[in-house]
Design a protein around this motif. Structure first.
Motif, PDB file in Angstrom:
ATOM      1  N   LYS A  15      51.206  44.964  62.785  1.00 31.01           N
ATOM      2  CA  LYS A  15      52.661  44.955  62.624  1.00 31.01           C
ATOM      3  C   LYS A  15      53.218  43.564  62.934  1.00 31.01           C
ATOM      4  O   LYS A  15      54.094  43.065  62.221  1.00 31.01           O
ATOM      5  CB  LYS A  15      53.289  46.003  63.541  1.00 31.01           C
ATOM      6  N   LEU A  16      52.718  42.935  63.985  1.00 32.55           N
ATOM      7  CA  LEU A  16      53.154  41.577  64.317  1.00 32.55           C
ATOM      8  C   LEU A  16      52.795  40.598  63.203  1.00 32.55           C
ATOM      9  O   LEU A  16      53.606  39.751  62.811  1.00 32.55           O
ATOM     10  CB  LEU A  16      52.522  41.120  65.637  1.00 32.55           C
ATOM     11  N   LEU A  17      51.580  40.713  62.685  1.00 28.17           N
ATOM     12  CA  LEU A  17      51.124  39.800  61.633  1.00 28.17           C
ATOM     13  C   LEU A  17      51.834  40.041  60.307  1.00 28.17           C
ATOM     14  O   LEU A  17      51.925  39.140  59.480  1.00 28.17           O
ATOM     15  CB  LEU A  17      49.607  39.904  61.453  1.00 28.17           C
ATOM     16  N   ALA A  18      52.330  41.241  60.094  1.00 29.26           N
ATOM     17  CA  ALA A  18      53.075  41.522  58.867  1.00 29.26           C
ATOM     18  C   ALA A  18      54.411  40.787  58.862  1.00 29.26           C
ATOM     19  O   ALA A  18      54.932  40.440  57.804  1.00 29.26           O
ATOM     20  CB  ALA A  18      53.311  43.018  58.722  1.00 29.26           C
ATOM     21  N   GLY A  19      54.949  40.527  60.046  1.00 29.70           N
ATOM     22  CA  GLY A  19      56.229  39.839  60.145  1.00 29.70           C
ATOM     23  C   GLY A  19      56.127  38.348  59.904  1.00 29.70           C
ATOM     24  O   GLY A  19      56.951  37.761  59.209  1.00 29.70           O
ATOM     25  N   ARG A  20      55.107  37.698  60.484  1.00 35.40           N
ATOM     26  CA  ARG A  20      54.896  36.261  60.332  1.00 35.40           C
ATOM     27  C   ARG A  20      53.512  35.907  60.853  1.00 35.40           C
ATOM     28  O   ARG A  20      52.855  36.722  61.488  1.00 35.40           O
ATOM     29  CB  ARG A  20      55.961  35.455  61.071  1.00 35.40           C
ATOM     30  N   GLU A  21      53.108  34.672  60.585  1.00 38.54           N
ATOM     31  CA  GLU A  21      51.834  34.179  61.117  1.00 38.54           C
ATOM     32  C   GLU A  21      51.961  34.008  62.635  1.00 38.54           C
ATOM     33  O   GLU A  21      53.039  33.691  63.140  1.00 38.54           O
ATOM     34  CB  GLU A  21      51.469  32.837  60.488  1.00 38.54           C
ATOM     35  N   HIS A  22      50.876  34.218  63.340  1.00 36.19           N
ATOM     36  CA  HIS A  22      50.822  34.026  64.789  1.00 36.19           C
ATOM     37  C   HIS A  22      49.554  33.250  65.120  1.00 36.19           C
ATOM     38  O   HIS A  22      48.557  33.339  64.402  1.00 36.19           O
ATOM     39  CB  HIS A  22      50.757  35.369  65.524  1.00 36.19           C
ATOM     40  N   THR A  23      49.569  32.551  66.243  1.00 35.85           N
ATOM     41  CA  THR A  23      48.342  31.935  66.744  1.00 35.85           C
ATOM     42  C   THR A  23      47.595  32.977  67.576  1.00 35.85           C
ATOM     43  O   THR A  23      48.162  33.990  67.989  1.00 35.85           O
ATOM     44  CB  THR A  23      48.641  30.713  67.627  1.00 35.85           C
ATOM     45  N   ARG A  24      46.359  32.686  67.840  1.00 38.98           N
ATOM     46  CA  ARG A  24      45.560  33.582  68.678  1.00 38.98           C
ATOM     47  C   ARG A  24      46.201  33.702  70.064  1.00 38.98           C
ATOM     48  O   ARG A  24      46.277  34.790  70.631  1.00 38.98           O
ATOM     49  CB  ARG A  24      44.129  33.055  68.778  1.00 38.98           C
ATOM     50  N   GLN A  25      46.677  32.572  70.600  1.00 37.90           N
ATOM     51  CA  GLN A  25      47.307  32.572  71.918  1.00 37.90           C
ATOM     52  C   GLN A  25      48.557  33.449  71.938  1.00 37.90           C
ATOM     53  O   GLN A  25      48.780  34.198  72.888  1.00 37.90           O
ATOM     54  CB  GLN A  25      47.671  31.133  72.302  1.00 37.90           C
ATOM     55  N   GLU A  26      49.379  33.370  70.897  1.00 32.80           N
ATOM     56  CA  GLU A  26      50.582  34.210  70.828  1.00 32.80           C
ATOM     57  C   GLU A  26      50.217  35.691  70.778  1.00 32.80           C
ATOM     58  O   GLU A  26      50.835  36.513  71.460  1.00 32.80           O
ATOM     59  CB  GLU A  26      51.397  33.879  69.576  1.00 32.80           C
ATOM     60  N   MET A  27      49.238  36.020  69.946  1.00 33.19           N
ATOM     61  CA  MET A  27      48.829  37.426  69.822  1.00 33.19           C
ATOM     62  C   MET A  27      48.291  37.946  71.153  1.00 33.19           C
ATOM     63  O   MET A  27      48.612  39.066  71.557  1.00 33.19           O
ATOM     64  CB  MET A  27      47.765  37.580  68.730  1.00 33.19           C
ATOM     65  N   ARG A  28      47.501  37.121  71.816  1.00 32.18           N
ATOM     66  CA  ARG A  28      46.949  37.541  73.107  1.00 32.18           C
ATOM     67  C   ARG A  28      48.087  37.823  74.091  1.00 32.18           C
ATOM     68  O   ARG A  28      48.083  38.845  74.775  1.00 32.18           O
ATOM     69  CB  ARG A  28      46.038  36.446  73.660  1.00 32.18           C
ATOM     70  N   ALA A  29      49.076  36.945  74.137  1.00 38.16           N
ATOM     71  CA  ALA A  29      50.194  37.126  75.069  1.00 38.16           C
ATOM     72  C   ALA A  29      51.019  38.371  74.733  1.00 38.16           C
ATOM     73  O   ALA A  29      51.442  39.105  75.629  1.00 38.16           O
ATOM     74  CB  ALA A  29      51.082  35.891  75.053  1.00 38.16           C
ATOM     75  N   LYS A  30      51.238  38.616  73.444  1.00 39.68           N
ATOM     76  CA  LYS A  30      52.068  39.757  73.041  1.00 39.68           C
ATOM     77  C   LYS A  30      51.353  41.091  73.215  1.00 39.68           C
ATOM     78  O   LYS A  30      51.988  42.111  73.471  1.00 39.68           O
ATOM     79  CB  LYS A  30      52.509  39.596  71.582  1.00 39.68           C
ATOM     80  N   LEU A  31      50.033  41.095  73.073  1.00 34.73           N
ATOM     81  CA  LEU A  31      49.291  42.353  73.136  1.00 34.73           C
ATOM     82  C   LEU A  31      48.707  42.647  74.521  1.00 34.73           C
ATOM     83  O   LEU A  31      48.290  43.774  74.778  1.00 34.73           O
ATOM     84  CB  LEU A  31      48.170  42.346  72.102  1.00 34.73           C
ATOM     85  N   ARG A  32      48.675  41.653  75.381  1.00 38.26           N
ATOM     86  CA  ARG A  32      48.047  41.802  76.700  1.00 38.26           C
ATOM     87  C   ARG A  32      48.599  42.989  77.479  1.00 38.26           C
ATOM     88  O   ARG A  32      47.848  43.721  78.125  1.00 38.26           O
ATOM     89  CB  ARG A  32      48.233  40.517  77.502  1.00 38.26           C
ATOM     90  N   THR A  33      49.884  43.204  77.426  1.00 40.38           N
ATOM     91  CA  THR A  33      50.482  44.286  78.215  1.00 40.38           C
ATOM     92  C   THR A  33      50.138  45.673  77.666  1.00 40.38           C
ATOM     93  O   THR A  33      50.296  46.658  78.373  1.00 40.38           O
ATOM     94  CB  THR A  33      52.017  44.142  78.260  1.00 40.38           C
ATOM     95  N   HIS A  34      49.671  45.737  76.437  1.00 37.16           N
ATOM     96  CA  HIS A  34      49.344  47.021  75.814  1.00 37.16           C
ATOM     97  C   HIS A  34      47.848  47.329  75.852  1.00 37.16           C
ATOM     98  O   HIS A  34      47.402  48.297  75.247  1.00 37.16           O
ATOM     99  CB  HIS A  34      49.820  47.029  74.357  1.00 37.16           C
ATOM    100  N   CYS A  35      47.119  46.502  76.556  1.00 34.56           N
ATOM    101  CA  CYS A  35      45.662  46.634  76.570  1.00 34.56           C
ATOM    102  C   CYS A  35      45.172  46.880  77.996  1.00 34.56           C
ATOM    103  O   CYS A  35      45.630  46.245  78.938  1.00 34.56           O
ATOM    104  CB  CYS A  35      45.055  45.342  76.014  1.00 34.56           C
ATOM    105  N   GLU A  36      44.227  47.791  78.114  1.00 31.21           N
ATOM    106  CA  GLU A  36      43.691  48.107  79.434  1.00 31.21           C
ATOM    107  C   GLU A  36      42.564  47.158  79.823  1.00 31.21           C
ATOM    108  O   GLU A  36      42.419  46.802  80.985  1.00 31.21           O
ATOM    109  CB  GLU A  36      43.179  49.551  79.448  1.00 31.21           C
ATOM    110  N   ARG A  37      41.760  46.740  78.835  1.00 28.26           N
ATOM    111  CA  ARG A  37      40.617  45.873  79.111  1.00 28.26           C
ATOM    112  C   ARG A  37      40.729  44.586  78.288  1.00 28.26           C
ATOM    113  O   ARG A  37      40.876  44.630  77.073  1.00 28.26           O
ATOM    114  CB  ARG A  37      39.323  46.594  78.753  1.00 28.26           C
TER     115      ARG A  37
END
Length: 151
Positions: A15-37
């Motif tokens: 869903k994030l990538l459908a909106g615009r391009e992201h860097t790996r660092q941005e994706m990691r920061a945005k998804l970190r809170t939704h991940c257990e491991r």
């Protein structure tokens, strides 16, 4: 079978990538809170890169095009580095934009000022404006006209 967290994490990433391009660092920061491991997140990011859905190079090109309309190479490079793009990718992206830097600086100057400076103080102001936009001093000197001698 995949866990529901992995599926939901992947869905969020897509869903994030459908909106615009992201860097790996941005994706990691945005998804970190939704991940257990953390390893689950890194595996997802690796998968997205392998499937060419996540690309720092594509992000750098798109962001440089967007910023390049208003800003110089130094500002573009700073922004890309802040988003986690590698130095090699930043260098390639900025080098690709270098031939148009003078024209972009001229357009920015003309839009903001449009007429030659009346005195040295106004010339300094115009030069600072372009430098603040990330244009090199060599380009700025070529763009900002000399003080008009009529006054």
């Amino acid at each position: 079978m995949r866990s529901t967290t992995a599926v939901s994490l992947k869905a969020r990433a897509l869903k994030l990538l459908a909106g615009r391009e992201h860097t790996r660092q941005e994706m990691r920061a945005k998804l970190r809170t939704h991940c257990e491991r953390p390893e689950e997140l890194e595996a997802l990011l690796d998968e997205l890169e392998q499937r060419k859905l996540l690309s720092d190079e594509r992000y750098a090109e798109a962001r440089a095009r967007q910023l390049g309309r208003k800003y110089g190479s130094a500002r573009v490079a700073y922004d890309l580095r802040a988003k986690g793009v590698s130095d090699e990718t930043v260098a390639r992206t900025v080098a690709a934009q270098a031939p148009q830097e003078f024209e972009r600086a001229q357009q920015a100057w003309a839009k903001r000022f449009g007429s030659p400076p009346r005195d040295p103080l106004e010339k300094a102001k115009q030069m600072r404006f372009l430098q603040g936009r990330g244009f090199s001093i060599d380009v700025v000197r070529r763009v900002v006209p000399r003080v008009s001698a009529e006054e």
